[in-house]
Scaffold this active site. Structure first.
Site, PDB file in Angstrom:
ATOM      1  N   HIS A  12       1.002  -1.489   0.342  1.00 61.01           N
ATOM      2  CA  HIS A  12      -0.107   0.098   0.596  1.00 61.01           C
ATOM      3  C   HIS A  12       0.455   1.393  -0.050  1.00 61.01           C
ATOM      4  O   HIS A  12       0.821   2.471   0.858  1.00 61.01           O
ATOM      5  CB  HIS A  12      -1.096  -0.441   1.547  1.00 61.01           C
ATOM      6  CG  HIS A  12      -0.356   0.181   2.364  1.00 61.01           C
ATOM      7  ND1 HIS A  12      -1.200  -0.620   3.496  1.00 61.01           N
ATOM      8  CD2 HIS A  12       1.306   0.346   2.730  1.00 61.01           C
ATOM      9  CE1 HIS A  12       0.263  -0.546   4.516  1.00 61.01           C
ATOM     10  NE2 HIS A  12       1.279   0.213   3.912  1.00 61.01           N
ATOM     11  N   HIS A  59      -0.508   4.855   9.214  1.00 62.03           N
ATOM     12  CA  HIS A  59       0.863   5.289   9.656  1.00 62.03           C
ATOM     13  C   HIS A  59       0.945   6.077  10.513  1.00 62.03           C
ATOM     14  O   HIS A  59       1.771   7.575  10.148  1.00 62.03           O
ATOM     15  CB  HIS A  59       1.500   5.273   8.207  1.00 62.03           C
ATOM     16  CG  HIS A  59       1.258   4.117   7.315  1.00 62.03           C
ATOM     17  ND1 HIS A  59       0.583   3.900   7.014  1.00 62.03           N
ATOM     18  CD2 HIS A  59       2.426   3.359   7.721  1.00 62.03           C
ATOM     19  CE1 HIS A  59       0.235   1.967   6.242  1.00 62.03           C
ATOM     20  NE2 HIS A  59       1.775   2.407   6.371  1.00 62.03           N
ATOM     21  N   HIS A 195      10.609  -4.776   3.497  1.00 55.59           N
ATOM     22  CA  HIS A 195      10.998  -3.528   3.662  1.00 55.59           C
ATOM     23  C   HIS A 195      11.218  -2.327   4.688  1.00 55.59           C
ATOM     24  O   HIS A 195      11.322  -2.269   5.859  1.00 55.59           O
ATOM     25  CB  HIS A 195      10.397  -2.012   2.839  1.00 55.59           C
ATOM     26  CG  HIS A 195       9.002  -1.955   3.506  1.00 55.59           C
ATOM     27  ND1 HIS A 195       7.893  -2.949   4.381  1.00 55.59           N
ATOM     28  CD2 HIS A 195       8.498  -1.089   4.452  1.00 55.59           C
ATOM     29  CE1 HIS A 195       6.802  -2.178   4.805  1.00 55.59           C
ATOM     30  NE2 HIS A 195       6.916  -1.251   4.277  1.00 55.59           N
ATOM     31  N   GLU A 242       4.460  -5.208   8.733  1.00 59.43           N
ATOM     32  CA  GLU A 242       2.512  -5.131   8.134  1.00 59.43           C
ATOM     33  C   GLU A 242       2.189  -5.954   7.610  1.00 59.43           C
ATOM     34  O   GLU A 242       1.509  -6.673   7.278  1.00 59.43           O
ATOM     35  CB  GLU A 242       2.845  -4.197   6.704  1.00 59.43           C
ATOM     36  CG  GLU A 242       3.005  -2.774   7.492  1.00 59.43           C
ATOM     37  CD  GLU A 242       3.247  -1.913   6.316  1.00 59.43           C
ATOM     38  OE1 GLU A 242       3.295  -0.843   6.292  1.00 59.43           O
ATOM     39  OE2 GLU A 242       3.265  -2.549   5.173  1.00 59.43           O
TER      40      GLU A 242
HETATM   41 FE   LIG Z   1       2.920   1.095   5.296  1.00 63.84          FE
END
Ligand SMILES: [Fe+2]
Lengths: 282, 119
Positions: A12, A59, A195, A242
């Site tokens: 996303h 976030h 990531h 995530e």
């Molecule tokens: Fe994210």
């Protein structure tokens, strides 16, 4: 009673919203990423879900560290998208499904999953970008389903365990299947894959681990519950946690699923981008 | 807040700060200021008077110094969380690749090449 059609996962990344706005679908950088979605569009066109449960992680728009719910559910008529600090134009509000939200809250709290309920919840790219990817033009796509946002904390440790995420999904599945309406529901799990944005290890990506997760989440998600949270940080990167959203989605689908499509591409922004569509047995 | 070794299940991951309760308390004022940058009027107020805006949020001297120097690793060491710091970086139009480069001693192009090399 309602039925769960299946689940769709996707990364996303904020940059995707920008690429959509600029229609960079055939740009050489973006094409391998956007090529992962036509099969999803086809499936959605065929099944036309009435409701979408959007499992994402905030976030720093909807929640701050003053009050940080581990699991939260939106229980509102609509959800506003807002500026996340970068001055991008906000999308129009997404229609909610408060009856379904409160049904989930009742069922899951009875099932010992104590959710934080939210009557106001601003939704960030974690919620919005997947909607844009799956329903182009969202929220104005003609087949746009009503939505229930569910957010899990991955901003601040302690984050939930992978086992808890999978069990959460199982309880969510029970809640959805007991919703007294002949409705079709799709479940989204957004975020990941590997990531890391912060620290000297920024830019870390782990293809081998992502492939392991992608393989197992389809047919053997229990295997993934053996991964500890610190191991998840180490192997998926600090923000690769995530992946918990994928586990939550997967738990709701039940044992018998068919993989319809999968895409994996490195890199989009700082991220290994993954997409997966799993259909539940009828 | 002091370390509680009996409750510290963290493992050492080089180049990675586990943003836990201890860091969240250390960085609270800094992160709160950055969370405020979601709103355009707060971004403008910061740009107009950086020192005054940091004072208003009660940043520590070390946090102020890291903000002045645009020192991302320093901000993380002082309790900054990358999701809130990304809003600070946004004020200067920095992408996450720019921020990645700043933290790893690479140019943005070198950082992008590093990302692609992991395909
Ligand atoms: Fe994210």
């Amino acid at each position: 009673m309602a039925t769960i059609l299946g689940g769709i996962t996707t990364s996303h990344i904020p940059a995707v919203g920008n690429a959509i706005q600029k229609e960079l679908y055939d740009d050489p950088y973006w094409k391998p990423f956007f090529d992962g979605y036509p099969k999803v569009h086809e499936w959605i066109r065929e099944h036309k879900p009435d409701y979408c449960i959007n499992i994402y992680n905030d976030h720093g728009l909807g929640f701050f560290l003053d009050r940080m719910p581990t699991f939260a559910i939106g229980c509102a008529n609509e959800y506003r998208n807002e500026d996340e600090g970068w001055g991008l134009p906000a999308l129009d509000p997404f229609p909610g499904a408060p009856e379904l939200s409160w049904h989930i809250a009742e069922s899951m709290v009875a099932d010992h999953f104590d959710l934080t309920t939210c009557q106001e919840l601003a939704v960030d790219h974690g919620f919005v970008v997947p909607m844009q990817l799956f329903w182009p033009g969202a929220p104005h796509h003609p087949d746009m389903p009503k939505t229930v946002p569910i957010s899990a904390n991955t901003v601040q440790h302690p984050i939930p365990t992978l086992a808890r995420a999978l069990d959460f999904g199982k309880a969510l599945g029970r809640a959805l299947r007991s919703f007294p309406e002949d409705a079709k529901i799709v479940i989204l799990g957004t975020g990941g894959l590997s990531h890391q944005l912060d620290g000297e290890r920024a830019g870390f990506i782990n293809k081998e681990f992502d492939q392991y997760c992608l393989e197992n989440i389809v047919s053997n998600p229990e295997e993934l519950t053996k991964i500890s949270r610190m191991e998840l940080v180490e192997k998926a990167g600090a923000q690769g946690t995530e992946f918990l959203m994928w586990m939550m989605m997967r738990g709701a689908l039940g044992d018998d699923v068919t993989e319809i499509t999968r895409n994996y591409h490195i890199p989009i922004s700082n991220t290994a981008a993954g997409t997966l569509l799993l259909e539940c047995a009828a | 807040m002091h370390d509680m070794p009996g409750y510290d299940y963290h493992i050492d991951i080089p180049g990675t700060t586990i943003f836990d309760g201890k860091m969240a308390m250390k960085g609270y004022a800094l992160n709160k200021m950055c969370y405020g940058f979601n709103k355009a009027e707060n971004r403008e107020a910061f740009k107009a008077d950086e020192e005054g805006w940091m004072e208003k949020y009660g940043l520590t001297e070390a946090q102020k110094e890291a903000i002045r120097k645009r020192d991302v690793l320093g901000l993380i060491a002082e309790g900054g969380n990358i999701y809130y710091l990304a809003k600070f970086a946004g004020i200067f139009g920095l992408s996450v690749q720019d921020v990645g480069g700043l933290q790893t001693g690479k140019t943005t192009e070198e950082f992008k090449a590093y990302l692609a090399s992991q395909a």
